[in-house]
Enzyme design. Structure first.
Site, PDB file in Angstrom:
ATOM      1  CG  LEU C  48      -1.835  -1.236   1.352  1.00 45.35           C
ATOM      2  CD1 LEU C  48      -2.744  -1.087   2.568  1.00 45.35           C
ATOM      3  CD2 LEU C  48      -2.652  -1.445   0.096  1.00 45.35           C
ATOM      4  CE1 TYR C 176      -5.706  -5.576  13.948  1.00 47.57           C
ATOM      5  CE2 TYR C 176      -6.532  -6.522  11.913  1.00 47.57           C
ATOM      6  CZ  TYR C 176      -5.487  -6.158  12.715  1.00 47.57           C
ATOM      7  OH  TYR C 176      -4.185  -6.364  12.306  1.00 47.57           O
TER       8      TYR C 176
HETATM    9  N1  LIG Z   1      -3.099  -5.080   3.114  1.00 44.48           N
HETATM   10  C1  LIG Z   1      -4.118  -5.085   3.944  1.00 44.48           C
HETATM   11  O1  LIG Z   1      -5.080  -5.818   3.767  1.00 44.48           O
HETATM   12  C2  LIG Z   1      -4.129  -4.159   5.117  1.00 44.48           C
HETATM   13  C3  LIG Z   1      -5.267  -4.113   5.916  1.00 44.48           C
HETATM   14  C4  LIG Z   1      -5.290  -3.273   7.013  1.00 44.48           C
HETATM   15  C5  LIG Z   1      -4.206  -2.486   7.282  1.00 44.48           C
HETATM   16  N2  LIG Z   1      -3.120  -2.534   6.497  1.00 44.48           N
HETATM   17  C6  LIG Z   1      -1.994  -1.657   6.833  1.00 44.48           C
HETATM   18  O2  LIG Z   1      -1.472  -1.090   5.675  1.00 44.48           O
HETATM   19  C7  LIG Z   1      -0.096  -0.784   5.867  1.00 44.48           C
HETATM   20  C8  LIG Z   1       0.721  -1.335   4.715  1.00 44.48           C
HETATM   21  O3  LIG Z   1       0.601  -2.738   4.709  1.00 44.48           O
HETATM   22  P1  LIG Z   1       0.864  -3.599   3.387  1.00 44.48           P
HETATM   23  O4  LIG Z   1      -0.308  -4.487   3.223  1.00 44.48           O
HETATM   24  O5  LIG Z   1       1.274  -2.735   2.278  1.00 44.48           O
HETATM   25  O6  LIG Z   1       2.070  -4.569   3.823  1.00 44.48           O
HETATM   26  P2  LIG Z   1       3.647  -4.442   3.594  1.00 44.48           P
HETATM   27  O7  LIG Z   1       3.943  -4.404   2.146  1.00 44.48           O
HETATM   28  O8  LIG Z   1       4.219  -5.562   4.397  1.00 44.48           O
HETATM   29  O9  LIG Z   1       4.036  -3.065   4.217  1.00 44.48           O
HETATM   30  C9  LIG Z   1       4.672  -2.875   5.444  1.00 44.48           C
HETATM   31  C10 LIG Z   1       5.804  -1.919   5.251  1.00 44.48           C
HETATM   32  O10 LIG Z   1       6.318  -1.541   6.538  1.00 44.48           O
HETATM   33  C11 LIG Z   1       7.724  -1.484   6.447  1.00 44.48           C
HETATM   34  N3  LIG Z   1       8.298  -1.704   7.773  1.00 44.48           N
HETATM   35  C12 LIG Z   1       8.150  -2.791   8.554  1.00 44.48           C
HETATM   36  N4  LIG Z   1       8.882  -2.668   9.679  1.00 44.48           N
HETATM   37  C13 LIG Z   1       9.503  -1.463   9.599  1.00 44.48           C
HETATM   38  C14 LIG Z   1      10.401  -0.783  10.461  1.00 44.48           C
HETATM   39  N5  LIG Z   1      10.778  -1.293  11.648  1.00 44.48           N
HETATM   40  N6  LIG Z   1      10.832   0.435  10.084  1.00 44.48           N
HETATM   41  C15 LIG Z   1      10.431   0.977   8.902  1.00 44.48           C
HETATM   42  N7  LIG Z   1       9.598   0.360   8.062  1.00 44.48           N
HETATM   43  C16 LIG Z   1       9.136  -0.856   8.411  1.00 44.48           C
HETATM   44  C17 LIG Z   1       8.105  -2.580   5.483  1.00 44.48           C
HETATM   45  O11 LIG Z   1       9.353  -2.341   4.859  1.00 44.48           O
HETATM   46  P3  LIG Z   1      10.747  -2.990   5.339  1.00 44.48           P
HETATM   47  O12 LIG Z   1      10.517  -4.433   5.476  1.00 44.48           O
HETATM   48  O13 LIG Z   1      11.699  -2.568   4.279  1.00 44.48           O
HETATM   49  O14 LIG Z   1      11.093  -2.323   6.671  1.00 44.48           O
HETATM   50  C18 LIG Z   1       6.966  -2.526   4.490  1.00 44.48           C
HETATM   51  O15 LIG Z   1       7.291  -1.700   3.415  1.00 44.48           O
HETATM   52  C19 LIG Z   1       0.260  -1.343   7.216  1.00 44.48           C
HETATM   53  O16 LIG Z   1       0.175  -0.322   8.166  1.00 44.48           O
HETATM   54  C20 LIG Z   1      -0.820  -2.337   7.462  1.00 44.48           C
HETATM   55  O17 LIG Z   1      -1.054  -2.575   8.838  1.00 44.48           O
HETATM   56  C21 LIG Z   1      -3.045  -3.368   5.430  1.00 44.48           C
END
Ligand SMILES: NC(=O)c1ccc[n+]([C@@H]2O[C@H](COP(=O)([O-])OP(=O)(O)OC[C@H]3O[C@@H](n4cnc5c(N)ncnc54)[C@H](OP(=O)(O)O)[C@@H]3O)[C@@H](O)[C@H]2O)c1
Ligand SMILES: NC(=O)c1ccc[n+]([C@@H]2O[C@H](COP(=O)([O-])OP(=O)(O)OC[C@H]3O[C@@H](n4cnc5c(N)ncnc54)[C@H](OP(=O)(O)O)[C@@H]3O)[C@@H](O)[C@H]2O)c1
Ligand SMILES: NC(=O)c1ccc[n+]([C@@H]2O[C@H](COP(=O)([O-])OP(=O)(O)OC[C@H]3O[C@@H](n4cnc5c(N)ncnc54)[C@H](OP(=O)(O)O)[C@@H]3O)[C@@H](O)[C@H]2O)c1
Ligand SMILES: NC(=O)c1ccc[n+]([C@@H]2O[C@H](COP(=O)([O-])OP(=O)(O)OC[C@H]3O[C@@H](n4cnc5c(N)ncnc54)[C@H](OP(=O)(O)O)[C@@H]3O)[C@@H](O)[C@H]2O)c1
Lengths: 312, 312, 312, 312
Positions: C48, C176
């Site tokens: 995202l 949630y």
């Molecule tokens: N996809 C869904 O269905 C969904 C639903 C509800 C909420 N969300 C929220 O949407 C957001 C994005 O999620 P996503 O689905 O796109 O998953 P994602 O691709 O796994 O995104 C998570 C990002 O956070 C970064 N990250 C993790 N630990 C970190 C750290 N310690 N410092 C800096 N960056 C860090 C990761 O990069 P690195 O590994 O390079 O650090 C990664 O780019 C999240 O907040 C998630 O909770 C997603």
């Protein structure tokens, strides 16, 4: 056989963990907590209203119960009165009609005086796909639940204010008042309206000595509710599995909570909304709660899969 | 003179920080976003309803606006139509009357077809201590806001379902629908009912292709709202100080949000409740937000006092 | 075969009604909406975060993306930059470490200046029964989600205040966060904390020209989320049936919403919490929504049973 | 002199209507309600924790209280024990440290066995503009409130599950956990996290016999809270005017509520969030509640102005 699956002695229609959550149905508050108090309960002739009236009467209140069916009210009044030795008055009143409400309060004033405790409990409800609902079907529920509660509250509020008398108001709504729910839409809307009414007046009428609180019950078996919400009984079976405490609530449990909120022990509680549902709402609402169906072995497998994931 | 206190050029009735939050009142969505779509807006002749109709029309929708005053509607329809070059139909309708609602939908079907976009915006409201309210006073508001919205929604929902046509429904409620508020109690109750109605149908009628969303506006200056909620103008002055963005909202800003939620860009948004209030609600609700009045020097003193506290 | 059951051409893993809710994935805001603006997106290298960065860049923003994996960030930066022709900077930063956050902001200031738009999107999560969670397991999530968001927000807030610069802050939480959910408990707790942080600062820092808003996404397929939340894919299948719009969300849809909330079109939106979930939450939460499984014939039978009920 | 202005005998720092809301500070539940039960209260040595421990001990529980200052705990333990005749154990424990929590539970197991009642009450807090807060300042609060509660809950939960023992968990949060609040931002965030933790586990751990509930107190005078939140006393004076019940809460009132929720009378209450604040939150949150300042004469004038308004 593991503890998790034992079930000997569990009441029918309950999950194993309900053993941990056995209902305590005795009266909770100290005897005499409502001595010299008058309590007014709409829909007090049946179901939850009857249970609340019973406990308030046991605790010393003089009760006035009101609804449409005078005969039912009178039978209940006699039954409770002979149990507790306190007067219980039955007054016919259709809460949809402001004139009837005013007449009812006149009668109550003559019989017992203005109330210290008011419980807006009367309601109507039935399950129905909303596209099958006519404007009249809509009004058949909202007129009782929302307008009825408002008319009772306005009439009593005005008289209490004029008489410089404080009071505790309690409304019985439902767990779907906040979330909404399909198939009971007029009820959901009207109950949400009741909650806003009570929160608003908790703020506005505190200066007159009035408190306003709300109980949101989950499923408690009463004939009135279940015959119109679960006529086949199929719903109840499924429901048990999503209630964390593994059983339905009991009228006497609700009555203890209602008595507490209406008592002086709760004189600092106003504008509160107390969910009383065995945990059902949080269980339904949490996106991943369905994972309770995953077995320990499946968890091990899933954990391995997650651990082996690389990157995003 | 510090940046914090500069104010040159700030609109009257705004706080210094409003310089950071200047309104962008141009149309936001791509041209043609509502081409070949029909939009139905209740209360579309005035205030926020007029602003939303204007933007939808600018974006290509054929609009139908409905309320009690046909003359007002017609004037607005002509005005918007000459601005945008799109048809705007004016249909008289008192939403409290199910028969009038049904007739209105008949007319709309004849003029433009069933709508793709429905905005329930019509409402009534006035400030009043609740103990001065009669049952009729109560119903004068709730009949428009809650029953009116329900009748419009039921009538359109049924016809859309029968015609297997999807639609976006939007309701305009208010920030006090969730919290309640004294002195506007029938409005608070009815708007809360509308929110439950919409959340319920978002769940139930998704299968028919319908989305349901809610905007909760904070104070946006319209004649209709402010003449009945703040007749003296005294309220507005105080309000500015508790709005974090330091100004009132503008109809055109709301209209852009409403257009977005009604558009295909939001086709995955359903059951959402979007607060649109310059931050007013979070500002009022937080217990310690009044400390914004503490000056930097006073903070230093308080920090010293806190640091010197020993034990609990 | 009825319209209700047709499915030709529907994307895999969707319900029939999704035909009514087709995603519109083009960029929504007017070109240049973010010209001369700097946007900072944590976790902007994947999922995202990458989608939001892409749209902001397309709309003219100079973007800075930050997370732990520099290589991933750089690949994304190059990819987006060649698509849009705008600079995208990749900065390594572990948000759990306040020193790293401060260094990252130093770098950003040197590269692009302080940001106008901040999106706290970085997060970690995995499904796990809570009794299998160690204190370290708890912290592995909450340190990123709650402390990480706080450190980024404090660092940027202080510098922006010192420079008398306004900004829009956006946090990506989850549906949630308000309800809680089993099996993702550290995430639920930390995201709820983030929401309180943002609502608090919407009230407190408005005077400095800062807005704070929240998007709560429902399920949107990204590798990062789904590999750790639904490793077997079994969950997705069941989920579709409780999503009223009958499909998962798309990253580009979320990105349009995020761009809107971060833009001047939303300059009066602060302290708002926008659910973006296809209706999933209201569908799960409503007590009677399971009745969607009842067929029309069964409804007829149930209505007859209800009508024949006498009394309460 | 009107009833509305009488005040003879009213406690200092209260509004006239507080006469209607006199606190009832006697023990509410039946004697012996906690016989043969073990209760664990963090922060039980002072303030609200001490009040809750006192009532549970009076009702027959064997209590274990834990916090950092052993001396304070021991003094309280002796004091309560000599009042009630029941054992009260004092165990030193810094809840931020998982190892200390584990050691503390070891000690408790040896002294009294695993608890039936757990109250997570320990907390830290102070008022501070958020831009003056360092990362360490942030962690000094969130580590106690959120991580501390989580570590205690995880440790006890695991052991109880292993021993197939049910329990009631109660968390003391605050009314600004849901709304957020400036100037106490780490506390708001951490308490919101605690609420999500408890709602999540109410859903997840019901199957193990555990209930989880929350009390959100409004202002109750304790040295710990008031010395760090209102060091000058200025805040209290203003607060009284927005509390509908016109007074602060009393520790003994909270203790009765806590005892009820922890007792078998509440065995069907789980996932509930009970606000206990004299109506403060609804009073602050409602947009028009400030109109309480309008006098009857001013109302007459305003009503005339509203009535004379024509059109919208
Ligand atoms: N996809 C869904 O269905 C969904 C639903 C509800 C909420 N969300 C929220 O949407 C957001 C994005 O999620 P996503 O689905 O796109 O998953 P994602 O691709 O796994 O995104 C998570 C990002 O956070 C970064 N990250 C993790 N630990 C970190 C750290 N310690 N410092 C800096 N960056 C860090 C990761 O990069 P690195 O590994 O390079 O650090 C990664 O780019 C999240 O907040 C998630 O909770 C997603
Ligand atoms: N049981 C549950 O699981 C459950 C769950 C959530 C909420 N609730 C709420 O709990 C309350 C009590 O329900 P219950 O289960 O005890 O069902 P019930 O026995 O059917 O109670 C409803 C009562 O309302 C009275 N009533 C209906 N229309 C009235 C009118 N126009 N004027 C005056 N009184 C009227 C009825 O008496 P007459 O017929 O004599 O008028 C009846 O005594 C209701 O507010 C209900 O919504 C129950
Ligand atoms: N402005 C604000 O600050 C604010 C804040 C929160 C919420 N809102 C909401 O925004 C919406 C629009 O308000 P506004 O400020 O634009 O005020 P407005 O101009 O007074 O709009 C109200 C509209 O409702 C129509 N209406 C009233 N009774 C009706 C009936 N029985 N049948 C059909 N239509 C009826 C009125 O037209 P007729 O007189 O011709 O019937 C009028 O066009 C309302 O829902 C209001 O509650 C406004
Ligand atoms: N009083 C109010 O108006 C009010 C309003 C809303 C919420 N609350 C909540 O009510 C609860 C009790 O507050 P109170 O007013 O009674 O204040 P208090 O007397 O200061 O209570 C806080 C307790 O937490 C303990 N504690 C602090 N840090 C700890 C740590 N690291 N490990 C273990 N224990 C720790 C303290 O004991 P040690 O110093 O010995 O560790 C103290 O006994 C708190 O959760 C507070 O947030 C109070």
């Amino acid at each position: 056989q593991s503890w998790f699956h034992r079930s000997a002695g569990r009441p029918f229609g309950s999950a194993p963990q309900s053993d941990f959550f056995r209902p305590e149905e005795g009266v909770m508050l100290p005897a005499g907590s409502f001595s010299n108090k008058v309590a007014f309960i709409t829909g007090g002739g049946t179901g939850l209203g009857k249970a609340m009236t019973t406990v308030l009467s046991q605790l010393g209140a003089q009760c006035v119960i009101a609804s449409r069916k005078l005969e039912v009210l009178q039978k209940t009044a006699t039954e409770i009165s002979s149990l507790t030795g306190k007067e219980v008055h039955a007054v016919q009143c259709d809460v949809r009609d402001p004139k009837a409400v005013s007449d009812c309060v006149n009668q109550m004033e003559a019989l017992a005086g203005l109330p210290d405790v008011i419980i807006n409990n009367a309601a109507g409800n039935f399950v129905c796909p909303t596209e099958r609902l006519s404007p009249n079907g809509w009004k058949s529920i909202t007129d009782i639940v929302l307008n009825g509660t408002a008319f009772v509250t306005l009439e009593l509020g005005k008289r209490l204010i004029q008489n410089q008398k404080g009071a505790s108001f309690l409304a019985i709504t439902t767990i779907y008042a906040e979330t909404g729910s399909g198939f009971v839409v007029p009820s959901a809307s009207a109950k949400a309206g009741v909650e806003a009414l009570y929160k608003s007046l908790a703020a506005e009428w505190g200066r007159y000595g009035h408190r306003f609180n709300i109980i949101q019950p989950g499923p408690i078996k009463t004939k009135g509710a279940f015959s119109r919400l679960d006529p086949t009984g199929a719903f109840e079976k499924n429901m048990i599995h999503r209630i964390p405490t593994g059983r339905l609530g009991r009228p006497a449990e609700l009555a203890n909570l209602a008595a507490y909120l209406s008592s002086d022990y709760a004189s600092w509680i106003s504008g509160a909304v107390v969910r009383f549902d065995g945990g059902e709402l949080v269980s339904m609402g949490g996106e991943f709660n369905e994972l309770r169906k995953v077995t320990p072995d499946q968890w091990k497998m899933m954990e391995a899969m997650i651990r082996s994931t690389k990157g995003s």
